[in-house]
Each structure stands twice: as structure tokens, then as C-alpha cells.
Design a protein around this motif. Structure first.
Motif: not given
Length: 164
Positions: A22-23, A129-133, A143-147
């Protein structure tokens, strides 16, 4: 702590025996959250709702509420509806919930400074969801969309977000 708590750690989130990347806020984690500081508030935060874009994703839980055109979130301490969902038009500063990008296709709401907001203490601490890692947020946990979808399908109103 319970297994149903979402616990933010230096290496990601721990939830139900899994570690999820996550961020969090560009301003780091803080004990003195203020509107616009970009920080994620330390503490134990309840889950108070879930929003989703019905034109983009299926309803993740039976208690998720659709984001409609014109749905906004007030982030203006001058607004009597500060840190609440509001409808367009509004003369106050706000975040658009129905965004052109997928950032808010699924949003889990926390009880940070809610329901009776202290003016200027910060608004809208969401899980989204995050923009990117590795890319920080404005104070939310992302988070990543799937998470995020995996989390959304398993949380309840008893779930807490714990930020240490």
C-alpha cells in the motif's frame, strides 16, 4: 487488535493473515493531522461506509453505495458540510468522487474527523486504489485494485484501520 483489523505497517497492510502493499500520505504519518498537509493520521479509525462506481465495477458488498454524477466530498473548513459527502453544485472546495480516472472507482470511508468534523483537522481519509506502486496519496491509504477489491469483500463495520 483482531484479525479483522487492517494494520498499516512500514512494509504494507496486514489483514487476515495477508500482507498487502500500500501507499499512504506524501506527508508521512502524523499525530497532528491538518487539512491539506498530505499526511495520514495515526490512530485507530473505524470503517463507516463504502462507495463504488456502478458504471465501472460490480457492487462489491451489499452495503456499498453507488457514486452518482454530482457526488462530491467537502474538504473546505468553511463549509457547514465539511468532511461530508455533498452534491454539486457547491461554492466550497471539494473532491469530485466520480472521477474520470479510476482512483475512486471503489472507496472505503473511515471515521477520521467524522461525523462532527473539527474545522481544519483534515477530511476524507479513504482507502482507495493507488496511482501506481510507491506513489503517495494526499493522506489516504491506497492499494492495488485487486487488493482493494479483496479487502472490500471481507471488511465489515467492525473492521478498523490501525495506523501506527
Amino acid at each position: 487488535m483482531t484479525p479483522d483489523d487492517i494494520v498499516v505497517t512500514p512494509t504494507g497492510v496486514r489483514f487476515r493473515g495477508r500482507q498487502l502493499p500500500c501507499t499512504w500520505g506524501r506527508g508521512g504519518i502524523t499525530d497532528t493531522k491538518r487539512e491539506g498537509d498530505g499526511a495520514t493520521p495515526r490512530g485507530i479509525h473505524g470503517i463507516v461506509g463504502m462507495l463504488y462506481r456502478p458504471d465501472r465495477i460490480a457492487r462489491p458488498t451489499d452495503w456499498a453505495v453507488p457514486i452518482r454524477p454530482g457526488d462530491l466530498w467537502s474538504d473546505d473548513p468553511r463549509d457547514p458540510d465539511y468532511n461530508l459527502m455533498v452534491r454539486a453544485p457547491t461554492p466550497f472546495s471539494h473532491e469530485t468522487l466520480r472521477r474520470p480516472d479510476p482512483l475512486y472507482d471503489l472507496v472505503i470511508l473511515t471515521d477520521w474527523n467524522w461525523p462532527r468534523a473539527v474545522k481544519g483537522r483534515g477530511s476524507a481519509i479513504f482507502l482507495h486504489r493507488w496511482r501506481r506502486p510507491g506513489y503517495p496519496t494526499e493522506g489516504c491509504v491506497a492499494f492495488r485494485p485487486r487488493d482493494l477489491l479483496w479487502l472490500a469483500r471481507r471488511i465489515t463495520y467492525e473492521t478498523r484501520l490501525i495506523v501506527r
